[in-house]
Design an enzyme around this catalytic site. Structure first.
Site, PDB file in Angstrom:
ATOM      1  N   GLU A 101      31.520  77.540  18.932  1.00  0.00           N
ATOM      2  CA  GLU A 101      30.680  76.517  19.049  1.00  0.00           C
ATOM      3  C   GLU A 101      31.758  75.155  19.448  1.00  0.00           C
ATOM      4  O   GLU A 101      32.956  75.423  18.964  1.00  0.00           O
ATOM      5  CB  GLU A 101      29.978  76.039  17.736  1.00  0.00           C
ATOM      6  CG  GLU A 101      28.780  76.463  17.649  1.00  0.00           C
ATOM      7  CD  GLU A 101      27.725  75.407  18.375  1.00  0.00           C
ATOM      8  OE1 GLU A 101      28.146  74.929  19.184  1.00  0.00           O
ATOM      9  OE2 GLU A 101      26.437  75.268  17.932  1.00  0.00           O
ATOM     10  N   ASP A 102      31.118  74.119  19.951  1.00  0.00           N
ATOM     11  CA  ASP A 102      31.910  72.868  20.064  1.00  0.00           C
ATOM     12  C   ASP A 102      32.222  72.424  18.735  1.00  0.00           C
ATOM     13  O   ASP A 102      33.169  71.742  18.218  1.00  0.00           O
ATOM     14  CB  ASP A 102      31.243  72.058  21.050  1.00  0.00           C
ATOM     15  CG  ASP A 102      29.745  71.888  20.868  1.00  0.00           C
ATOM     16  OD1 ASP A 102      29.344  72.334  19.952  1.00  0.00           O
ATOM     17  OD2 ASP A 102      29.125  71.045  21.575  1.00  0.00           O
ATOM     18  N   ASP A 105      27.844  70.376  12.758  1.00  0.00           N
ATOM     19  CA  ASP A 105      27.214  69.012  12.179  1.00  0.00           C
ATOM     20  C   ASP A 105      26.432  69.344  11.051  1.00  0.00           C
ATOM     21  O   ASP A 105      27.078  69.674   9.971  1.00  0.00           O
ATOM     22  CB  ASP A 105      26.497  68.745  13.406  1.00  0.00           C
ATOM     23  CG  ASP A 105      26.226  67.095  13.231  1.00  0.00           C
ATOM     24  OD1 ASP A 105      27.042  66.131  12.823  1.00  0.00           O
ATOM     25  OD2 ASP A 105      25.116  66.774  13.172  1.00  0.00           O
ATOM     26  N   PHE A 154      30.531  59.688  16.304  1.00  0.00           N
ATOM     27  CA  PHE A 154      29.916  60.388  17.507  1.00  0.00           C
ATOM     28  C   PHE A 154      30.880  60.736  18.509  1.00  0.00           C
ATOM     29  O   PHE A 154      31.594  59.584  19.046  1.00  0.00           O
ATOM     30  CB  PHE A 154      28.415  59.744  17.994  1.00  0.00           C
ATOM     31  CG  PHE A 154      27.932  60.691  19.042  1.00  0.00           C
ATOM     32  CD1 PHE A 154      27.155  61.587  18.487  1.00  0.00           C
ATOM     33  CD2 PHE A 154      28.079  60.648  20.285  1.00  0.00           C
ATOM     34  CE1 PHE A 154      26.331  62.305  19.399  1.00  0.00           C
ATOM     35  CE2 PHE A 154      27.349  61.626  20.942  1.00  0.00           C
ATOM     36  CZ  PHE A 154      26.426  62.520  20.600  1.00  0.00           C
ATOM     37  N   ARG A 167      31.085  65.504  29.039  1.00  0.00           N
ATOM     38  CA  ARG A 167      31.419  66.832  28.956  1.00  0.00           C
ATOM     39  C   ARG A 167      32.869  67.332  29.770  1.00  0.00           C
ATOM     40  O   ARG A 167      33.555  67.953  29.320  1.00  0.00           O
ATOM     41  CB  ARG A 167      30.631  67.907  29.405  1.00  0.00           C
ATOM     42  CG  ARG A 167      29.185  67.822  28.773  1.00  0.00           C
ATOM     43  CD  ARG A 167      28.340  69.315  29.033  1.00  0.00           C
ATOM     44  NE  ARG A 167      26.944  69.170  28.631  1.00  0.00           N
ATOM     45  CZ  ARG A 167      26.348  69.386  27.463  1.00  0.00           C
ATOM     46  NH1 ARG A 167      27.232  69.407  26.486  1.00  0.00           N
ATOM     47  NH2 ARG A 167      25.204  69.248  27.113  1.00  0.00           N
TER      48      ARG A 167
END
Ligand code: IMP
Ligand code: MG
Length: 177
Positions: A101-102, A105, A154, A167
């Site tokens: 996963e990036d 959260d 964020f 990205r």
């Protein structure tokens, strides 16, 4: 620095720090999965940059596959499973699956996805994320490999987007919402 925007005020994690961390993770993973049938499962689209760098830091035989899942973060729909928008192209039974996963959260997406994949009888299933925002967690999940624990900001770049953009940044920046 590549494509930028005045909304990105700060380089949060520079390219060289990311590179160093990805190399470290690759080394540990190569050792942990020696003589196993390692399959990296990237969750699209955010993990694509991390996964492509990580796999090249892994020195043992490795396969890759991808899936796209929807999460219901902004709706009241809270029970049940995630929707698989595009599924794996390989059978994971007997394989040692490492989900890539990036960022983690709330933890909601993975907490639902893991039990769904466990039903397919992999030999093992573990989680690897480049970034973790532990303060945002709504569901407790056990993450096996974490690149960086970060504050509740964020961020964009290195695969992570805001409205599908940024990205392609080779660093991670803070996006001012
Ligand atoms: P969760 O853990 O189910 O809340 O989902 C994590 C997903 O939310 C990630 O895979 C990202 O797509 C997205 N996400 C969470 N935080 C950020 C951020 O700071 N920037 C960009 N995307 C984020
Ligand atoms: Mg994502």
């Amino acid at each position: 620095m590549t494509a930028c925007s005045n909304k990105i005020s700060q380089v949060y994690i520079p390219e060289d720090k990311i590179k160093q961390k990805v190399a470290e993770l690759g080394k540990i993973i190569s050792k942990d999965y020696e003589n196993k049938d390692l399959l990296l499962v990237g969750i699209l689209k955010g993990s694509v940059v991390f996964l492509s760098d990580l796999m090249r830091e892994i020195s043992i035989p490795v396969s890759i596959d991808f899936m796209t899942v929807s999460s219901y973060k902004n709706s009241s729909f809270s029970s049940g499973s995630v929707d698989i928008l595009s599924d794996l192209s390989t059978d994971i039974s007997g394989k040692d699956v490492l989900i890539v996963e990036d960022i983690i959260d709330s933890g909601i997406t993975l907490s639902r996805l893991v039990p769904m994949l466990e039903k397919r009888n992999p030999a093992s299933i573990k989680l690897c994320t480049l970034l973790d925002k532990p303060d945002r967690r709504k569901i407790d999940i056990n993450v096996d490999y974490v690149g960086f624990e970060i504050e509740n900001k964020f961020i964009v770049g290195y695969g992570l987007d805001y409205a599908e953009k940024f990205r392609n940044l080779n660093y991670i920046g803070i996006y001012n919402l």
